[in-house]
Design a protein around this motif. Structure first.
Motif, PDB file in Angstrom:
ATOM      1  N   VAL A 234      -0.185   7.637  -2.123  1.00 36.11           N
ATOM      2  CA  VAL A 234       0.282   6.861  -3.274  1.00 36.11           C
ATOM      3  C   VAL A 234       1.803   6.945  -3.364  1.00 36.11           C
ATOM      4  CG1 VAL A 234      -1.855   6.985  -4.573  1.00 36.11           C
ATOM      5  CG2 VAL A 234      -0.183   8.819  -4.825  1.00 36.11           C
ATOM      6  N   ALA A 235       2.433   7.223  -2.217  1.00 35.27           N
ATOM      7  CA  ALA A 235       3.891   7.188  -2.146  1.00 35.27           C
ATOM      8  C   ALA A 235       4.357   5.752  -2.341  1.00 35.27           C
ATOM      9  CB  ALA A 235       4.364   7.722  -0.796  1.00 35.27           C
ATOM     10  N   CYS A 236       5.573   5.580  -2.815  1.00 32.14           N
ATOM     11  CA  CYS A 236       6.047   4.231  -3.108  1.00 32.14           C
ATOM     12  C   CYS A 236       7.542   4.125  -2.861  1.00 32.14           C
ATOM     13  CB  CYS A 236       5.736   3.867  -4.558  1.00 32.14           C
ATOM     14  SG  CYS A 236       6.097   2.146  -4.973  1.00 32.14           S
ATOM     15  N   SER A 237       7.927   3.124  -2.110  1.00 37.27           N
ATOM     16  CA  SER A 237       9.344   2.877  -1.877  1.00 37.27           C
ATOM     17  C   SER A 237      10.074   2.714  -3.205  1.00 37.27           C
ATOM     18  CB  SER A 237       9.510   1.606  -1.041  1.00 37.27           C
ATOM     19  OG  SER A 237      10.858   1.220  -0.978  1.00 37.27           O
TER      20      SER A 237
ATOM     21  N   ARG B  48     -13.975  10.775  -5.525  1.00 41.46           N
ATOM     22  CA  ARG B  48     -14.071  11.980  -6.345  1.00 41.46           C
ATOM     23  C   ARG B  48     -13.779  13.232  -5.530  1.00 41.46           C
ATOM     24  NH1 ARG B  48     -13.177   9.633 -10.906  1.00 41.46           N
ATOM     25  NH2 ARG B  48     -14.571   7.873 -11.233  1.00 41.46           N
ATOM     26  N   ASN B  49     -13.695  13.089  -4.219  1.00 45.12           N
ATOM     27  CA  ASN B  49     -13.456  14.242  -3.359  1.00 45.12           C
ATOM     28  C   ASN B  49     -12.216  13.979  -2.523  1.00 45.12           C
ATOM     29  OD1 ASN B  49     -13.705  16.595  -1.865  1.00 45.12           O
ATOM     30  ND2 ASN B  49     -15.129  15.662  -0.405  1.00 45.12           N
ATOM     31  N   VAL B  50     -11.056  14.317  -3.067  1.00 46.09           N
ATOM     32  CA  VAL B  50      -9.791  14.065  -2.390  1.00 46.09           C
ATOM     33  C   VAL B  50      -9.192  15.399  -1.949  1.00 46.09           C
ATOM     34  CG1 VAL B  50      -7.452  13.174  -2.636  1.00 46.09           C
ATOM     35  CG2 VAL B  50      -9.371  11.946  -3.660  1.00 46.09           C
ATOM     36  N   THR B  51      -9.084  15.565  -0.650  1.00 43.35           N
ATOM     37  CA  THR B  51      -8.502  16.792  -0.107  1.00 43.35           C
ATOM     38  C   THR B  51      -6.983  16.715  -0.083  1.00 43.35           C
ATOM     39  OG1 THR B  51     -10.455  17.221   1.256  1.00 43.35           O
ATOM     40  CG2 THR B  51      -8.396  18.270   1.943  1.00 43.35           C
ATOM     41  N   TYR B  52      -6.450  15.524   0.194  1.00 37.69           N
ATOM     42  CA  TYR B  52      -5.009  15.394   0.418  1.00 37.69           C
ATOM     43  C   TYR B  52      -4.473  14.161  -0.289  1.00 37.69           C
ATOM     44  CZ  TYR B  52      -0.811  14.085   3.181  1.00 37.69           C
ATOM     45  OH  TYR B  52       0.436  13.692   3.583  1.00 37.69           O
ATOM     46  N   LEU B  53      -3.370  14.335  -1.022  1.00 36.65           N
ATOM     47  CA  LEU B  53      -2.645  13.230  -1.638  1.00 36.65           C
ATOM     48  C   LEU B  53      -1.199  13.254  -1.148  1.00 36.65           C
ATOM     49  CD1 LEU B  53      -3.490  12.829  -5.449  1.00 36.65           C
ATOM     50  CD2 LEU B  53      -3.628  11.082  -3.676  1.00 36.65           C
ATOM     51  N   ALA B  54      -0.737  12.127  -0.645  1.00 36.56           N
ATOM     52  CA  ALA B  54       0.671  11.993  -0.268  1.00 36.56           C
ATOM     53  C   ALA B  54       1.402  11.284  -1.401  1.00 36.56           C
ATOM     54  CB  ALA B  54       0.804  11.204   1.028  1.00 36.56           C
ATOM     55  N   LEU B  55       2.409  11.942  -1.952  1.00 30.70           N
ATOM     56  CA  LEU B  55       3.253  11.361  -2.985  1.00 30.70           C
ATOM     57  C   LEU B  55       4.631  11.099  -2.385  1.00 30.70           C
ATOM     58  CD1 LEU B  55       2.552  13.886  -5.926  1.00 30.70           C
ATOM     59  CD2 LEU B  55       1.105  12.004  -5.148  1.00 30.70           C
ATOM     60  N   GLY B  56       5.518  10.523  -3.197  1.00 29.91           N
ATOM     61  CA  GLY B  56       6.901  10.442  -2.757  1.00 29.91           C
ATOM     62  C   GLY B  56       7.478   9.051  -2.732  1.00 29.91           C
ATOM     63  N   ASP B  57       8.580   8.933  -1.991  1.00 31.73           N
ATOM     64  CA  ASP B  57       9.364   7.706  -1.936  1.00 31.73           C
ATOM     65  C   ASP B  57       9.166   7.007  -0.595  1.00 31.73           C
ATOM     66  OD1 ASP B  57      10.848   9.298  -0.172  1.00 31.73           O
ATOM     67  OD2 ASP B  57      12.320   9.842  -1.699  1.00 31.73           O
ATOM     68  N   SER B  58      10.146   6.191  -0.199  1.00 30.74           N
ATOM     69  CA  SER B  58      10.005   5.376   1.010  1.00 30.74           C
ATOM     70  C   SER B  58       9.899   6.194   2.285  1.00 30.74           C
ATOM     71  CB  SER B  58      11.189   4.411   1.121  1.00 30.74           C
ATOM     72  OG  SER B  58      12.418   5.122   1.102  1.00 30.74           O
ATOM     73  N   PHE B  59      10.458   7.409   2.297  1.00 31.16           N
ATOM     74  CA  PHE B  59      10.367   8.220   3.506  1.00 31.16           C
ATOM     75  C   PHE B  59       8.958   8.767   3.699  1.00 31.16           C
ATOM     76  CE2 PHE B  59      14.817   7.726   3.658  1.00 31.16           C
ATOM     77  CZ  PHE B  59      15.220   8.047   4.944  1.00 31.16           C
ATOM     78  N   SER B  60       8.144   8.735   2.649  1.00 33.91           N
ATOM     79  CA  SER B  60       6.730   9.085   2.777  1.00 33.91           C
ATOM     80  C   SER B  60       5.847   7.847   2.884  1.00 33.91           C
ATOM     81  CB  SER B  60       6.272   9.923   1.578  1.00 33.91           C
ATOM     82  OG  SER B  60       6.843  11.208   1.609  1.00 33.91           O
TER      83      SER B  60
ATOM     84  N   PRO C  99      -6.275  17.355  -5.754  1.00 33.61           N
ATOM     85  CA  PRO C  99      -6.327  17.526  -4.298  1.00 33.61           C
ATOM     86  C   PRO C  99      -6.018  18.960  -3.877  1.00 33.61           C
ATOM     87  CG  PRO C  99      -4.253  16.537  -4.931  1.00 33.61           C
ATOM     88  CD  PRO C  99      -5.088  16.591  -6.179  1.00 33.61           C
ATOM     89  N   LYS C 100      -6.516  19.336  -2.728  1.00 30.07           N
ATOM     90  CA  LYS C 100      -6.191  20.655  -2.185  1.00 30.07           C
ATOM     91  C   LYS C 100      -4.766  20.688  -1.636  1.00 30.07           C
ATOM     92  CE  LYS C 100     -10.953  21.769  -0.794  1.00 30.07           C
ATOM     93  NZ  LYS C 100     -11.840  22.071   0.362  1.00 30.07           N
ATOM     94  N   VAL C 101      -4.294  19.527  -1.156  1.00 30.83           N
ATOM     95  CA  VAL C 101      -2.987  19.449  -0.506  1.00 30.83           C
ATOM     96  C   VAL C 101      -2.190  18.284  -1.085  1.00 30.83           C
ATOM     97  CG1 VAL C 101      -1.780  18.994   1.672  1.00 30.83           C
ATOM     98  CG2 VAL C 101      -3.815  20.461   1.652  1.00 30.83           C
ATOM     99  N   ILE C 102      -0.915  18.524  -1.349  1.00 33.69           N
ATOM    100  CA  ILE C 102       0.013  17.474  -1.780  1.00 33.69           C
ATOM    101  C   ILE C 102       1.257  17.560  -0.909  1.00 33.69           C
ATOM    102  CG2 ILE C 102       1.505  16.636  -3.644  1.00 33.69           C
ATOM    103  CD1 ILE C 102      -0.476  17.938  -5.623  1.00 33.69           C
ATOM    104  N   THR C 103       1.699  16.426  -0.370  1.00 32.99           N
ATOM    105  CA  THR C 103       3.018  16.360   0.265  1.00 32.99           C
ATOM    106  C   THR C 103       3.853  15.353  -0.511  1.00 32.99           C
ATOM    107  OG1 THR C 103       2.382  14.591   1.822  1.00 32.99           O
ATOM    108  CG2 THR C 103       2.100  16.878   2.561  1.00 32.99           C
ATOM    109  N   LEU C 104       5.168  15.560  -0.531  1.00 32.51           N
ATOM    110  CA  LEU C 104       6.024  14.584  -1.203  1.00 32.51           C
ATOM    111  C   LEU C 104       7.461  14.703  -0.736  1.00 32.51           C
ATOM    112  CD1 LEU C 104       7.077  15.588  -4.815  1.00 32.51           C
ATOM    113  CD2 LEU C 104       5.902  17.190  -3.307  1.00 32.51           C
ATOM    114  N   THR C 105       8.146  13.568  -0.756  1.00 32.17           N
ATOM    115  CA  THR C 105       9.600  13.519  -0.635  1.00 32.17           C
ATOM    116  C   THR C 105      10.131  12.975  -1.949  1.00 32.17           C
ATOM    117  OG1 THR C 105       9.367  11.330   0.401  1.00 32.17           O
ATOM    118  CG2 THR C 105       9.735  13.208   1.868  1.00 32.17           C
ATOM    119  N   ALA C 106      11.188  13.576  -2.461  1.00 32.02           N
ATOM    120  CA  ALA C 106      11.730  13.139  -3.749  1.00 32.02           C
ATOM    121  C   ALA C 106      13.186  13.556  -3.874  1.00 32.02           C
ATOM    122  CB  ALA C 106      10.919  13.743  -4.903  1.00 32.02           C
ATOM    123  N   GLY C 107      13.940  12.770  -4.613  1.00 35.19           N
ATOM    124  CA  GLY C 107      15.327  13.093  -4.917  1.00 35.19           C
ATOM    125  C   GLY C 107      16.323  12.081  -4.393  1.00 35.19           C
TER     126      GLY C 107
END
Length: 621
Positions: A82-85, A6-18, A143-151
C-alpha cells in the motif's frame, strides 16, 4: 487485484521508492505499464473516480520480498503493498486520521467526493493505497512484517532535484547545492522527530509487527569523470555532490530515528552501485521522463532487483518475520544526528505545501496557506520567490499562528522550477524558513514552458530541450527517454484485436529505424496498424504448435547454435503455454525484407519452435 484479506503476513508501506514508480516499461502482453490496478488512474469525477497515481509496480522490491518469503500472489496472497508515490509521513501516521481525504495535500484526492466513505472502505478492504492513512491498513490487518521508506517527500527532495536539473538553469548551480544547502540540511534534520513518531505509532497500531525502516539508495554518482546521459538533465558536479550528501544525511536521520523507536533500519545506500545515474552503465535508474512527471529519477525494474538483493544481504538472508537480530527495544538517548556538510547553525526550516496549486501560471493569484502554530502569532512574515529573489510582500501572522494571504506569481520570472520562501519567526520566536518548490508555467496552456513553441510540437514536450539523438532507436529523444538501452532491433507481442490480429498468435516485428544495424532497409510497413510506421511484421504463429502461447519476452542470440537452428543476431521469442511451460521460437528468414501481402513473392513467414531453450535464457524476469 488484491481482495479482502484477514491473514496478512507482510505489508509494504512508504513512498515512491517502495511503490516502484520508476518502472516505466510497458507489459508487451497488455500494452500498459506494470502498475497495479487502481494505482495509475486519471480522475473521472463524473463517475466518482478519483485520480489514483500511487504507481505500485508489480516488479518493485516488495513483490520480490513477498515472493522470497513464499507469501503467494493474487487474491489469495498473504501480503500487500500500500505504498504510494508522493506519500509523506502525514500520509502514513495517525495525524488527522478522521478528517483525512486522501493523498495529494492540502485538500486530498477525495476532497469533494460524495462517495468518499465508500471509496475509503473499499480501499481498506481491497488494499488500494492513497485513499486512507497507511497506518489504517496496519491497524486492520496486524501484519507480522512491515517495510517502509519515508521522509524524502517531507523534505521535497524530488522537486528540489528537478529544480537543479531544469535546463533553463544549466548556466549555474542551483541554490540547493549552494546558498540553501543549510536550509535543506535543516529540513532533513527536522524529519528525526517525525520519523520517531511514525515508527512508534506503527508499533502501537500493531505491537507484534517487525518493522523495517528502509533507507534510500544512492542513485547518482558524485565522482569524476562522470558519464551523465542526456536524460540526466543539466546537472553539474556540485549538484551531484549535494544529492549524494543529502541522501547520506537522510539515511543517518532514518537510522537514528529507527534506533530510538526500536525498529530495524536497513541500509540500502550501495544497492545501485554500478548502475546509478551518471555512471558508465546507468542500468538501474530511470532518467527524466518529463520535468513535471513523477517517475523521473527513480530505480527501474533492475534497480528494484538490486534493492531486494541488498535488503536480503543486510538481513543475513533471514526471513523478515523471524529475523534473529531484530531490536528488542528502543534507545531513548538517541538524538538527531548532525552533518558536516549541512549542519552550519542554519535557522530552522520546514518544507510544506503552502500553495494548493503546485504548478501556478505566471501572473496568477495564489493563496498562501499555513496551518495554525506555523509561525509566531502577530509577527511579520515575508514572502519571496526565487531562483532570482523576487519579494512578494510582508504580512502579519494571525493570532493562531496561521497565515492565509494572496500573492501574485510574477510575470517576469522564467517558466520552470522556483522555490517559494516564507521568512518569519517560529512559535518560540526563532528565525524560520518555510519552503515549497513550484513549477511555474506560462499563461498559454498549450505552451507551458513559455518558449514560443507549442508543447505538442516539441519532441520532449514542455520544459525539456530535445537532444536530437536516439541512441536506442526507440523513437524517444534521449533527453526524455527514461531508459537509454542498447539499440532495439526487434519487438514481439501477442496479437491485438484492435489491429484485426489473432490474440492467440505471437507477432514479431523489425524496427525499421535500425536498418543500418539489421542490414534490411526495404521493409513493408502496414500503416493501418502502426501509427509511427516503424514496425515491419516479419513472422507470426502459423503452425498449431506455435499458437495459443503467451508471449513472455524477446532476446537476441549472442552466438551461433547450429544444433538449435540459431544464428547470431537472431530474435528469439520466449513464450509460455497454459501450463506455464516455456518455449523458444525463432522466425523464418528473419533477415529477408517484410513484403506487402498480395505482392509478388509474398508468403506468410512463421515462427518455428526451437529444439530447446537457448543456453542461459528462460521465460522468467
Amino acid at each position: 487485484m488484491p481482495g479482502d484479506r484477514r491473514n496478512v503476513t507482510y505489508l509494504a508501506l512508504g513512498d515512491s521508492f517502495s511503490s516502484g514508480e520508476g518502472d516505466t516499461d510497458k507489459n508487451p502482453v497488455t500494452g500498459r505499464k506494470y502498475y497495479r490496478q487502481w494505482t495509475d488512474v486519471n480522475e473521472d469525477k463524473a463517475k466518482g473516480a478519483p485520480k489514483e497515481k500511487c504507481h505500485v509496480s508489480t516488479r518493485s522490491y516488495p513483490y520480490k520480498l513477498a515472493n522470497w518469503m513464499g507469501l503467494g500472489s493474487g487474491p489469495s496472497a498473504a501480503w500487500a503493498s500500500v505504498a504510494c508515490s508522493g506519500a509523506t509521513v502525514y500520509d502514513m501516521n495517525w495525524d488527522n486520521s478522521g478528517g483525512y481525504e486522501g493523498q495529494d495535500s492540502p485538500l486530498g484526492r477525495l476532497h469533494g467526493y460524495d462517495n468518499k466513505g465508500t471509496l475509503q472502505k473499499m480501499a481498506l478492504n481491497e488494499m488500494i493505497p492513497g485513499r486512507v492513512k497507511q497506518i489504517e491498513f496496519v491497524k486492520k490487518y496486524q501484519p507480522k512484517v512491515i517495510t517502509l521508506t519515508a521522509g524524502g517527500n517531507d523534505v521535497g527532495f524530488g522537486k528540489k532535484i528537478k529544480d537543479c536539473v531544469h535546463y533553463i538553469k544549466s548556466i549555474g548551480t542551483c541554490d540547493w547545492a549552494k546558498d540553501e544547502m543549510n536550509t535543506l540540511g535543516s529540513q532533513i534534520k527536522g524529519q528525526f522527530d517525525r520519523l520517531v513518531g511514525l515508527y512508534k505509532e506503527l508499533k502501537a497500531a500493531s505491537p507484534k509487527s517487525k518493522i523495517y525502516a528502509i533507507g534510500y539508495p544512492q542513485f547518482i554518482t558524485d565522482t569524476e569523470p562522470a558519464a551523465c546521459g542526456l536524460n540526466a538533465g543539466a546537472i553539474d558536479l556540485d549538484e551531484r555532490r549535494m544529492i549524494v550528501r543529502a541522501t547520506q544525511y537522510m539515511n543517518k536521520v532514518i537510522e537514528a530515528a529507527a534506533r530510538k523507536a526500536g525498529v530495524k533500519y536497513v541500509d540500502i545506500s550501495q544497492a545501485l552501485n554500478g548502475g546509478k545515474m551518471c555512471e558508465k552503465h546507468q542500468i538501474y535508474m530511470t532518467g527524466i521522463v518529463g520535468l513535471g512527471e513523477q517517475e523521473s529519477y527513480h530505480p527501474n525494474k533492475l534497480g528494484h532487483v538490486k534493492i531486494f538483493t541488498e535488503i536480503a544481504k543486510q538481513l543475513d538472508h533471514e526471513d523478515l518475520s523471524t529475523y534473529s537480530k531484530y531490536p528488542t527495544a528502543g534507545d531513548e538517548s538517541v538524538n538527531a544526528p548532525s552533518s558536516i556538510y549541512f549542519d552550519k547553525g542554519a535557522p530552522s526550516s520546514v518544507n510544506t505545501t503552502m500553495l494548493a496549486n503546485s504548478k501556478p501560471s505566471k501572473g496568477s493569484k495564489q493563496r498562501v496557506a499555513l496551518a495554525k502554530s506555523s509561525l509566531q502569532p502577530g509577527s511579520s512574515a515575508r514572502v519571496e520567490i526565487r531562483s532570482k529573489p523576487v519579494d512578494l510582500g510582508s504580512y502579519t501572522v494571525s493570532s493562531d499562528g496561521s497565515m492565509r494571504e494572496t500573492i501574485t506569481i510574477p510575470d517576469n520570472i522564467p517558466a520552470g522550477y522556483h522555490t517559494l520562501f516564507v521568512y518569519g519567526k517560529s512559535v518560540s520566536g526563532e528565525d524560520i524558513k518555510i519552503t515549497q518548490t513550484l513549477l511555474v508555467t506560462g499563461k498559454d496552456k498549450e505552451d507551458l514552458d513559455d518558449d514560443g513553441v507549442k508543447d505538442a510540437n516539441q519532441p520532449c514536450g514542455a520544459f525539456l530541450k530535445a537532444s536530437g539523438k536516439d541512441e536506442d532507436l526507440d523513437g524517444i529523444d534521449d533527453a526524455c527517454d527514461p531508459e537509454v538501452t542498447d539499440p532495439i532491433l526487434y519487438t514481439a507481442r501477442n496479437g491485438k484485436s484492435e489491429f484485426n490480429e489473432d490474440e492467440g498468435k505471437i507477432y514479431v516485428f523489425r524496427n525499421t529505424r535500425a536498418a543500418k544495424l539489421t542490414g534490411v532497409n526495404n521493409d513493408y510497413i502496414d500503416k493501418s496498424s502502426n501509427k509511427d510506421n516503424t514496425e515491419a511484421l516479419i513472422a507470426s504463429s502459423l503452425t498449431e504448435d506455435t499458437k495459443n502461447l503467451s508471449f513472455s519476452k524477446l532476446v537476441i542470440a549472442k552466438e551461433d547454435d547450429k544444433d538449435n537452428n540459431i544464428s547470431k543476431g537472431m530474435p528469439i521469442v520466449l513464450a509460455k503455454d497454459i501450463n506455464e511451460k516455456c518455449y523458444a521460437l525463432g522466425p523464418e528468414d528473419y533477415l529477408s525484407p517484410a513484403l506487402r501481402p498480395g505482392s509478388n513473392g509474398y508468403k506468410p513467414r512463421g515462427l518455428i519452435k526451437l529444439n530447446r531453450l537457448p543456453k542461459g535464457v528462460s521465460c522468467e524476469e
